[in-house]
Design a protein around this motif. Structure first.
Motif, PDB file in Angstrom:
ATOM      1  N   GLY A  33      -0.066  76.123 -43.928  1.00 35.53           N
ATOM      2  CA  GLY A  33       0.594  75.393 -45.271  1.00 35.53           C
ATOM      3  C   GLY A  33       2.057  75.927 -45.383  1.00 35.53           C
ATOM      4  N   LYS A  34       2.639  76.861 -44.601  1.00 28.75           N
ATOM      5  CA  LYS A  34       4.187  76.904 -44.556  1.00 28.75           C
ATOM      6  C   LYS A  34       4.807  76.652 -43.466  1.00 28.75           C
ATOM      7  CE  LYS A  34       3.551  80.175 -48.676  1.00 28.75           C
ATOM      8  NZ  LYS A  34       3.777  81.518 -48.937  1.00 28.75           N
ATOM      9  N   ALA A  35       4.218  76.170 -42.245  1.00 25.64           N
ATOM     10  CA  ALA A  35       5.004  75.922 -41.214  1.00 25.64           C
ATOM     11  C   ALA A  35       6.003  75.036 -41.351  1.00 25.64           C
ATOM     12  CB  ALA A  35       3.999  75.585 -39.917  1.00 25.64           C
ATOM     13  N   PRO A  36       7.245  75.307 -40.901  1.00 27.13           N
ATOM     14  CA  PRO A  36       8.386  74.453 -41.374  1.00 27.13           C
ATOM     15  C   PRO A  36       8.710  73.335 -40.189  1.00 27.13           C
ATOM     16  CG  PRO A  36       9.399  76.434 -40.521  1.00 27.13           C
ATOM     17  CD  PRO A  36       7.591  76.718 -40.700  1.00 27.13           C
ATOM     18  N   SER A  37       8.190  73.504 -39.100  1.00 29.80           N
ATOM     19  CA  SER A  37       8.519  72.699 -37.947  1.00 29.80           C
ATOM     20  C   SER A  37       7.304  72.550 -37.065  1.00 29.80           C
ATOM     21  CB  SER A  37       9.523  73.240 -37.202  1.00 29.80           C
ATOM     22  OG  SER A  37       9.768  72.315 -36.028  1.00 29.80           O
ATOM     23  N   TYR A  38       7.131  71.267 -36.697  1.00 31.57           N
ATOM     24  CA  TYR A  38       6.015  70.531 -35.812  1.00 31.57           C
ATOM     25  C   TYR A  38       6.465  71.018 -34.149  1.00 31.57           C
ATOM     26  CZ  TYR A  38       8.784  66.516 -35.526  1.00 31.57           C
ATOM     27  OH  TYR A  38       9.951  65.582 -35.303  1.00 31.57           O
ATOM     28  N   ILE A  39       7.671  71.209 -33.730  1.00 29.44           N
ATOM     29  CA  ILE A  39       8.203  71.329 -32.487  1.00 29.44           C
ATOM     30  C   ILE A  39       8.023  73.162 -32.174  1.00 29.44           C
ATOM     31  CG2 ILE A  39      10.059  71.357 -31.106  1.00 29.44           C
ATOM     32  CD1 ILE A  39      11.204  69.142 -32.768  1.00 29.44           C
ATOM     33  N   GLY A  40       7.549  73.582 -31.271  1.00 26.99           N
ATOM     34  CA  GLY A  40       7.395  74.724 -30.712  1.00 26.99           C
ATOM     35  C   GLY A  40       8.375  75.699 -30.713  1.00 26.99           C
ATOM     36  N   ASP A  41       8.167  76.823 -31.101  1.00 25.43           N
ATOM     37  CA  ASP A  41       9.559  77.886 -31.296  1.00 25.43           C
ATOM     38  C   ASP A  41      10.254  77.929 -29.656  1.00 25.43           C
ATOM     39  OD1 ASP A  41       8.535  78.523 -33.614  1.00 25.43           O
ATOM     40  OD2 ASP A  41       7.039  80.106 -32.978  1.00 25.43           O
ATOM     41  N   ASP A  42       9.654  77.583 -28.903  1.00 23.37           N
ATOM     42  CA  ASP A  42      10.477  77.470 -27.282  1.00 23.37           C
ATOM     43  C   ASP A  42       9.884  75.882 -27.053  1.00 23.37           C
ATOM     44  OD1 ASP A  42      11.502  77.221 -24.887  1.00 23.37           O
ATOM     45  OD2 ASP A  42       9.791  78.728 -23.985  1.00 23.37           O
ATOM     46  N   PRO A  43      10.983  75.239 -27.265  1.00 22.40           N
ATOM     47  CA  PRO A  43      10.816  73.661 -27.271  1.00 22.40           C
ATOM     48  C   PRO A  43      10.800  73.131 -25.648  1.00 22.40           C
ATOM     49  CG  PRO A  43      12.963  74.085 -27.831  1.00 22.40           C
ATOM     50  CD  PRO A  43      12.165  75.395 -28.042  1.00 22.40           C
ATOM     51  N   THR A  44      11.246  74.039 -24.848  1.00 17.25           N
ATOM     52  CA  THR A  44      10.930  73.658 -23.301  1.00 17.25           C
ATOM     53  C   THR A  44       9.369  73.748 -22.801  1.00 17.25           C
ATOM     54  OG1 THR A  44      11.634  76.049 -22.573  1.00 17.25           O
ATOM     55  CG2 THR A  44      13.410  74.603 -22.785  1.00 17.25           C
ATOM     56  N   ASP A  45       8.826  74.741 -23.693  1.00 13.56           N
ATOM     57  CA  ASP A  45       7.364  74.796 -23.304  1.00 13.56           C
ATOM     58  C   ASP A  45       6.841  74.089 -24.470  1.00 13.56           C
ATOM     59  OD1 ASP A  45       5.110  75.785 -22.253  1.00 13.56           O
ATOM     60  OD2 ASP A  45       4.550  77.444 -23.461  1.00 13.56           O
ATOM     61  N   GLY A  46       6.470  72.725 -24.183  1.00  9.35           N
ATOM     62  CA  GLY A  46       5.966  71.559 -24.797  1.00  9.35           C
ATOM     63  C   GLY A  46       5.539  70.561 -23.936  1.00  9.35           C
ATOM     64  N   PRO A  47       5.172  69.419 -24.684  1.00 13.31           N
ATOM     65  CA  PRO A  47       4.494  68.313 -23.786  1.00 13.31           C
ATOM     66  C   PRO A  47       5.478  67.600 -22.959  1.00 13.31           C
ATOM     67  CG  PRO A  47       3.764  68.165 -26.102  1.00 13.31           C
ATOM     68  CD  PRO A  47       4.932  69.272 -26.175  1.00 13.31           C
ATOM     69  N   VAL A  48       5.023  67.031 -21.846  1.00 11.67           N
ATOM     70  CA  VAL A  48       5.970  66.517 -20.829  1.00 11.67           C
ATOM     71  C   VAL A  48       5.268  65.253 -20.594  1.00 11.67           C
ATOM     72  CG1 VAL A  48       7.097  66.711 -18.582  1.00 11.67           C
ATOM     73  CG2 VAL A  48       6.401  68.810 -19.773  1.00 11.67           C
ATOM     74  N   HIS A  49       6.154  64.065 -20.459  1.00 12.63           N
ATOM     75  CA  HIS A  49       5.618  62.706 -20.222  1.00 12.63           C
ATOM     76  C   HIS A  49       6.376  62.110 -19.225  1.00 12.63           C
ATOM     77  CE1 HIS A  49       3.529  62.994 -24.106  1.00 12.63           C
ATOM     78  NE2 HIS A  49       4.600  63.432 -24.500  1.00 12.63           N
ATOM     79  N   TRP A  50       5.763  61.403 -18.282  1.00 12.60           N
ATOM     80  CA  TRP A  50       6.404  60.731 -17.355  1.00 12.60           C
ATOM     81  C   TRP A  50       5.903  59.317 -17.269  1.00 12.60           C
ATOM     82  CZ3 TRP A  50       4.040  65.460 -16.230  1.00 12.60           C
ATOM     83  CH2 TRP A  50       5.055  66.513 -15.673  1.00 12.60           C
ATOM     84  N   GLU A  51       6.765  58.427 -16.930  1.00 13.08           N
ATOM     85  CA  GLU A  51       6.243  56.970 -16.556  1.00 13.08           C
ATOM     86  C   GLU A  51       7.331  56.337 -15.921  1.00 13.08           C
ATOM     87  OE1 GLU A  51       6.062  54.532 -20.212  1.00 13.08           O
ATOM     88  OE2 GLU A  51       7.866  55.635 -21.000  1.00 13.08           O
ATOM     89  N   PRO A  52       7.031  55.381 -15.032  1.00 10.90           N
ATOM     90  CA  PRO A  52       8.205  54.636 -14.392  1.00 10.90           C
ATOM     91  C   PRO A  52       9.300  53.607 -15.165  1.00 10.90           C
ATOM     92  CG  PRO A  52       6.048  53.353 -14.201  1.00 10.90           C
ATOM     93  CD  PRO A  52       5.825  54.679 -15.049  1.00 10.90           C
TER      94      PRO A  52
END
Length: 361
Positions: free
Chosen positions: A278-297
């Motif tokens: 209820g009080k989390a200020p950001s949806y992006i992880g504390d370490d943004p480099t450790d997050g989802p990765v997407h690849w497409e041509p």
């Protein structure tokens, strides 16, 4: 992944014959030789005019209408076979491949390998007896998206894959009580497409149970793997033509891999931002480099990976086979034994009513 060169850059090539001069081969197989160590010696088709056209178009030395004559007269290192189905909708490979193996020549063939597991078993036995090998070109063993997904699945952070969810549009015809099986399954032979991808990523299926909706032919299947993992495969024949064609998601230890439409690869890992509920200020992880990765041509650059021949793994399949022949080793993927497993799954749908668990021997 095999290194890619242009055909003229190879100092050593294999001498090959090609049985089949159809539209699929024209679009998707012959052109792969531009990127493989292949010297096309001869082509063969029942239609002499068509064989002559393909001979001229793809630079072969000879054109035949009898493949046995081609095998006898030419000094071949390998044979490619791309054929249509017979009048009953059954693959023709079980009738052709034995002659190639008995001639002491390895073969690259299109899928599906057979209509029955017995036919596939006979080919496996002959392969072992002759000491030759056959690559069955189930493309998802070579899709770049599937190859990279498998590397992620085998990494320590991902952990052991525990479940998979797949979707691919196919139609299952009704079970005919008087015959004790299903017929009119020509197009359903394409079950090898989604199941080869799932098999590549998850290993062999131990048991399966499916339910169906008729008359649409839509199917939902539960899968239990020999590894202990579980999964499901949806076959929605009535999905919209404009929707993504296929989709697979594999769950590991707090990590997911998603292959969307065969092309887009997503790797979900890391965590969202910290903070109490209820009080989390950001949806992006504390370490943004450790997050989802997407690849497409991207299709702006003149790279070969943007070609459909590479996106669908056709060149990679041909290279895997050709380099194995060239270097005197066996293939590691898309083997006859792999196709035997896929054929047993096809038979499970063909020979059973829905609603019961079926053991894949």
């Amino acid at each position: 992944m095999e290194p890619v060169k242009f055909n003229y850059e190879y100092s050593r090539k294999i001498r090959v014959g090609f049985i089949g001069c159809g539209a699929h081969a024209f679009r998707n197989v012959y052109p792969t030789f531009d990127y493989a160590p292949v010297d096309l010696v001869a082509v063969c088709d029942l239609n002499q005019e068509r064989a002559d056209i393909y001979k001229k178009r793809f630079g072969a030395e000879k054109a035949y209408t009898d493949y046995k004559e081609m095998l006898k007269r030419e000094d071949l290192d390998a044979v490619f076979v791309v054929l249509n189905f017979d009048r009953n909708g059954h693959p023709l490979y079980p009738k052709i491949v034995p002659d190639i193996l008995k001639a002491g020549i390895p073969a690259w063939i299109e899928k599906p390998v057979a209509y029955t597991a017995k036919e596939a078993e006979d080919l496996v036995e002959l392969e072992e007896k002759t000491g030759q090998f056959v690559l069955v070109s189930n493309k998802r063993y070579f899709y770049p998206s599937f190859e990279k997904a498998k590397l992620i699945l085998e990494s320590d952070p991902f952990g052991k894959p525990v479940s998979v969810s797949g979707r691919y549009p196919l139609t299952l015809s009704p079970f005919q009580e008087e015959l004790g099986k299903r017929t009119n399954l020509h197009w359903f032979l394409d079950i090898c497409h989604p199941m080869s991808g799932i098999h590549y990523l998850m290993g062999e299926v131990k048991e399966m149970c499916f339910i169906e909706h008729q008359p649409s032919g839509n199917v939902q299947t539960l899968l239990s793997f020999k590894s202990g993992a579980v999964g499901n495969l949806e076959l929605p024949s009535t999905q919209a033509d404009t929707s993504p064609f296929e989709r697979y998601e594999i769950i590991g230890n707090k990590q997911n891999v998603l292959i969307d439409n065969g092309m887009r690869l997503s790797y979900y890992k890391g965590s969202k931002g910290s903070g109490e509920y209820g009080k989390a200020p950001s949806y992006i992880g504390d370490d943004p480099t450790d997050g989802p990765v997407h690849w497409e041509p991207e299709f702006s650059l003149g790279q070969i990976y943007n070609k459909n021949l590479f996106l669908q793994g056709m060149v990679q399949s041909v290279n895997h086979f050709s380099n194995a022949v060239l270097n005197g080793r066996k293939i590691e993927r898309a083997t006859l034994k792999d196709s035997l497993h896929l054929t047993k799954i096809f038979e499970a749908y063909k020979n059973n009513r829905s609603g019961k668990w079926i053991t894949i021997e």
